[in-house]
Structure formats: structure tokens, C-alpha cells
Design a protein around this motif. Structure first.
Motif, PDB file in Angstrom:
ATOM      1  N   LEU A   4      62.724  19.642  20.074  1.00 53.02           N
ATOM      2  CA  LEU A   4      62.344  18.962  18.704  1.00 53.02           C
ATOM      3  C   LEU A   4      63.313  18.105  18.515  1.00 53.02           C
ATOM      4  O   LEU A   4      63.640  16.923  18.200  1.00 53.02           O
ATOM      5  N   PHE A   5      65.296  18.581  18.439  1.00 54.93           N
ATOM      6  CA  PHE A   5      65.744  17.966  17.677  1.00 54.93           C
ATOM      7  C   PHE A   5      66.420  16.741  18.909  1.00 54.93           C
ATOM      8  O   PHE A   5      66.486  15.251  18.178  1.00 54.93           O
ATOM      9  N   ARG A   6      66.462  16.757  20.200  1.00 55.24           N
ATOM     10  CA  ARG A   6      66.858  15.768  20.916  1.00 55.24           C
ATOM     11  C   ARG A   6      65.685  14.408  21.016  1.00 55.24           C
ATOM     12  O   ARG A   6      66.402  13.719  20.762  1.00 55.24           O
ATOM     13  N   SER A   7      64.532  14.931  20.784  1.00 56.26           N
ATOM     14  CA  SER A   7      63.762  13.921  20.936  1.00 56.26           C
ATOM     15  C   SER A   7      63.683  12.982  19.774  1.00 56.26           C
ATOM     16  O   SER A   7      63.353  12.270  19.219  1.00 56.26           O
ATOM     17  N   TYR A   8      63.637  13.840  18.602  1.00 56.43           N
ATOM     18  CA  TYR A   8      63.489  13.448  16.865  1.00 56.43           C
ATOM     19  C   TYR A   8      64.432  12.912  16.628  1.00 56.43           C
ATOM     20  O   TYR A   8      64.733  12.938  15.056  1.00 56.43           O
ATOM     21  N   TRP A   9      65.984  12.856  16.802  1.00 56.79           N
ATOM     22  CA  TRP A   9      67.427  13.066  16.219  1.00 56.79           C
ATOM     23  C   TRP A   9      67.176  11.607  14.876  1.00 56.79           C
ATOM     24  O   TRP A   9      67.768  11.460  13.621  1.00 56.79           O
ATOM     25  N   TRP A  10      67.319  10.523  16.420  1.00 56.06           N
ATOM     26  CA  TRP A  10      67.210   9.130  14.344  1.00 56.06           C
ATOM     27  C   TRP A  10      66.359   9.303  13.253  1.00 56.06           C
ATOM     28  O   TRP A  10      66.539   7.979  12.582  1.00 56.06           O
ATOM     29  N   LEU A  11      65.339  10.586  13.055  1.00 56.92           N
ATOM     30  CA  LEU A  11      64.970  10.403  12.356  1.00 56.92           C
ATOM     31  C   LEU A  11      65.830  10.762  10.907  1.00 56.92           C
ATOM     32  O   LEU A  11      65.040  11.051  10.038  1.00 56.92           O
ATOM     33  N   LEU A  12      66.762  11.974  11.318  1.00 54.51           N
ATOM     34  CA  LEU A  12      67.727  12.190  10.387  1.00 54.51           C
ATOM     35  C   LEU A  12      68.036  10.604   9.173  1.00 54.51           C
ATOM     36  O   LEU A  12      68.390  11.278   7.944  1.00 54.51           O
ATOM     37  N   PHE A  13      68.058   9.820  10.436  1.00 53.03           N
ATOM     38  CA  PHE A  13      68.902   8.157   9.159  1.00 53.03           C
ATOM     39  C   PHE A  13      67.624   8.144   8.166  1.00 53.03           C
ATOM     40  O   PHE A  13      68.060   7.859   7.230  1.00 53.03           O
ATOM     41  N   PRO A  14      66.243   7.650   8.803  1.00 48.19           N
ATOM     42  CA  PRO A  14      65.941   7.273   7.510  1.00 48.19           C
ATOM     43  C   PRO A  14      65.173   8.749   6.814  1.00 48.19           C
ATOM     44  O   PRO A  14      65.021   8.061   5.514  1.00 48.19           O
ATOM     45  N   LEU A  15      65.454   9.730   6.526  1.00 49.12           N
ATOM     46  CA  LEU A  15      64.487  11.043   5.699  1.00 49.12           C
ATOM     47  C   LEU A  15      65.982  11.130   4.988  1.00 49.12           C
ATOM     48  O   LEU A  15      66.028  11.436   4.104  1.00 49.12           O
ATOM     49  N   ALA A  16      67.241  10.862   5.360  1.00 53.00           N
ATOM     50  CA  ALA A  16      68.647  10.975   4.515  1.00 53.00           C
ATOM     51  C   ALA A  16      68.120   9.654   3.622  1.00 53.00           C
ATOM     52  O   ALA A  16      68.831  10.167   2.413  1.00 53.00           O
ATOM     53  N   TRP A  17      68.436   8.574   4.116  1.00 56.88           N
ATOM     54  CA  TRP A  17      68.586   7.024   3.301  1.00 56.88           C
ATOM     55  C   TRP A  17      67.543   7.242   2.236  1.00 56.88           C
ATOM     56  O   TRP A  17      67.684   7.162   0.970  1.00 56.88           O
ATOM     57  N   PHE A  18      65.952   8.227   2.269  1.00 61.12           N
ATOM     58  CA  PHE A  18      65.061   8.191   1.389  1.00 61.12           C
ATOM     59  C   PHE A  18      65.618   9.531   0.730  1.00 61.12           C
ATOM     60  O   PHE A  18      65.020   9.544  -0.856  1.00 61.12           O
ATOM     61  N   VAL A  19      65.743  10.678   0.514  1.00 57.33           N
ATOM     62  CA  VAL A  19      67.390  11.489  -0.286  1.00 57.33           C
ATOM     63  C   VAL A  19      67.403  10.809  -1.383  1.00 57.33           C
ATOM     64  O   VAL A  19      67.689  11.189  -2.287  1.00 57.33           O
ATOM     65  N   PHE A  20      68.509  10.149  -0.564  1.00 57.62           N
ATOM     66  CA  PHE A  20      70.359   9.507  -1.012  1.00 57.62           C
ATOM     67  C   PHE A  20      69.374   8.400  -2.211  1.00 57.62           C
ATOM     68  O   PHE A  20      69.428   8.238  -3.142  1.00 57.62           O
ATOM     69  N   GLY A  21      68.319   7.665  -2.216  1.00 62.36           N
ATOM     70  CA  GLY A  21      67.459   6.784  -2.407  1.00 62.36           C
ATOM     71  C   GLY A  21      66.454   7.960  -3.944  1.00 62.36           C
ATOM     72  O   GLY A  21      66.816   6.874  -4.881  1.00 62.36           O
ATOM     73  N   GLY A  22      66.080   9.038  -3.740  1.00 64.38           N
ATOM     74  CA  GLY A  22      65.741   9.268  -4.664  1.00 64.38           C
ATOM     75  C   GLY A  22      66.604  10.108  -5.426  1.00 64.38           C
ATOM     76  O   GLY A  22      66.075  10.109  -6.946  1.00 64.38           O
ATOM     77  N   PHE A  23      67.377  11.058  -5.006  1.00 66.25           N
ATOM     78  CA  PHE A  23      68.644  11.128  -5.690  1.00 66.25           C
ATOM     79  C   PHE A  23      69.341   9.976  -6.836  1.00 66.25           C
ATOM     80  O   PHE A  23      68.862  10.482  -8.087  1.00 66.25           O
ATOM     81  N   SER A  24      69.293   9.556  -6.444  1.00 64.82           N
ATOM     82  CA  SER A  24      70.130   8.145  -6.751  1.00 64.82           C
ATOM     83  C   SER A  24      69.025   7.105  -8.024  1.00 64.82           C
ATOM     84  O   SER A  24      69.852   7.353  -8.894  1.00 64.82           O
ATOM     85  N   SER A  25      68.048   6.948  -7.879  1.00 61.37           N
ATOM     86  CA  SER A  25      66.847   7.262  -8.569  1.00 61.37           C
ATOM     87  C   SER A  25      66.766   8.085  -9.869  1.00 61.37           C
ATOM     88  O   SER A  25      66.877   8.232 -11.151  1.00 61.37           O
ATOM     89  N   PHE A  26      66.759   9.807  -9.686  1.00 58.46           N
ATOM     90  CA  PHE A  26      66.465  10.823 -10.560  1.00 58.46           C
ATOM     91  C   PHE A  26      68.363  10.519 -11.595  1.00 58.46           C
ATOM     92  O   PHE A  26      67.959  10.844 -12.440  1.00 58.46           O
ATOM     93  N   LEU A  27      69.280  10.140 -10.754  1.00 57.56           N
ATOM     94  CA  LEU A  27      70.127  10.153 -11.656  1.00 57.56           C
ATOM     95  C   LEU A  27      70.720   8.892 -12.888  1.00 57.56           C
ATOM     96  O   LEU A  27      71.182   8.658 -14.128  1.00 57.56           O
ATOM     97  N   ASN A  28      69.605   7.448 -12.608  1.00 56.37           N
ATOM     98  CA  ASN A  28      69.619   6.396 -12.810  1.00 56.37           C
ATOM     99  C   ASN A  28      68.532   7.242 -13.820  1.00 56.37           C
ATOM    100  O   ASN A  28      68.704   6.312 -15.940  1.00 56.37           O
ATOM    101  N   TYR A  29      67.575   7.544 -13.450  1.00 54.85           N
ATOM    102  CA  TYR A  29      66.810   8.466 -14.984  1.00 54.85           C
ATOM    103  C   TYR A  29      67.154   9.001 -16.090  1.00 54.85           C
ATOM    104  O   TYR A  29      66.849   9.117 -16.958  1.00 54.85           O
TER     105      TYR A  29
END
Length: 137
Positions: A4-29
Motif C-alpha cells: 500500500l505504501f509502495r503504491s501510494y507513497w506520493w500521497l504523503l506530499f499533498p497530505l503534508a501540505w494540507f496538514v501544514f496549511g491547516g496548522f498555519s491557519s490555526f496559528l494565524n487564528y
């Protein structure tokens, strides 16, 4: 699990971007909320809050860096020429990958090339509509 990881490893990048964006928005809030609490404290004392404190509230809650005041307040054309070049180069790269049939995924690369080409054209129209002006300093 490893497959599963071998097939979908690339999904880590958009998920990390999503989490980082949410955390940044939370800090700005939180920054905005704390600033409002501090202004409320000044108001309860009957004092005028400092101008620098009020200036913090002018910053958009979703601003991601400290150069927000030098931007054009989200008007069309912000960074359009950069987007034209970026999408154009990426479209050309995927078109070449489609032509060379890299990894045997010619059709997939062709679809991505068309999508990036469309984004390049949309960015070009936006850049031309804005008159080619760069961001204000």
C-alpha cells in the motif's frame, strides 16, 4: 501494508501540505484571537491600544508570511507571469514524457500535459488582463 505504501507513497506530499496549511491557519487564528484579547484589555482599562497592535488585525487571517503588506491584496495577476512560466515548463515536460512514452504511461502524461497547458493559458490571460504589472512594493 508495504505494498500500500509502495503504491501510494506520493500521497504523503499533498497530505503534508494540507496538514501544514491547516496548522498555519490555526496559528494565524490564535494570533488574531490573542490580539483581540489584548485590545479588549486595553478597552476595559479605558486606554487607547497602540497602533502596532491594531495593525496586526489588518493582516488577513490566512496570510502565510510577513510580506502580506507588500502584496496586491489578492487582485488578479499576482504572480501570473511566474505561473505562466511554471505551468508552461511543466506542460512541456509532461508532453515530452508522453511523446517518449516514459514508464509506459503515455496517455496519463498526455492528460497531465493538457491540464497544465490549460493552466498556463489561464495564467497567461490573467497576466495580460492585469497589464503585466508586478506586485507593488
Amino acid at each position: 501494508m508495504e505494498d500500500l505504501f509502495r503504491s501510494y507513497w506520493w500521497l504523503l506530499f499533498p497530505l503534508a501540505w494540507f496538514v501544514f496549511g491547516g496548522f498555519s491557519s490555526f496559528l494565524n487564528y490564535r494570533r488574531q484571537k490573542d490580539t483581540l484579547k489584548l485590545i479588549q484589555t486595553y478597552a476595559e482599562r479605558g486606554q487607547e491600544p497602540p497602533a502596532a497592535l491594531l495593525k496586526v488585525l489588518e493582516r488577513p487571517i490566512d496570510a502565510d508570511d510577513d510580506s502580506w503588506h507588500s502584496r496586491r491584496d489578492g487582485r488578479p495577476g499576482d504572480g501570473s507571469w511566474f505561473s505562466v512560466v511554471l505551468f508552461g515548463v511543466m506542460s512541456a515536460g509532461f508532453a515530452y514524457a508522453s511523446w517518449a512514452d516514459i514508464y509506459g504511461a503515455q496517455e496519463a502524461f498526455l492528460i497531465v500535459s493538457f491540464v497544465l497547458g490549460a493552466l498556463c493559458l489561464a495564467s497567461l490571460v490573467s497576466a495580460l488582463r492585469s497589464g503585466g504589472r508586478g506586485p507593488r512594493a
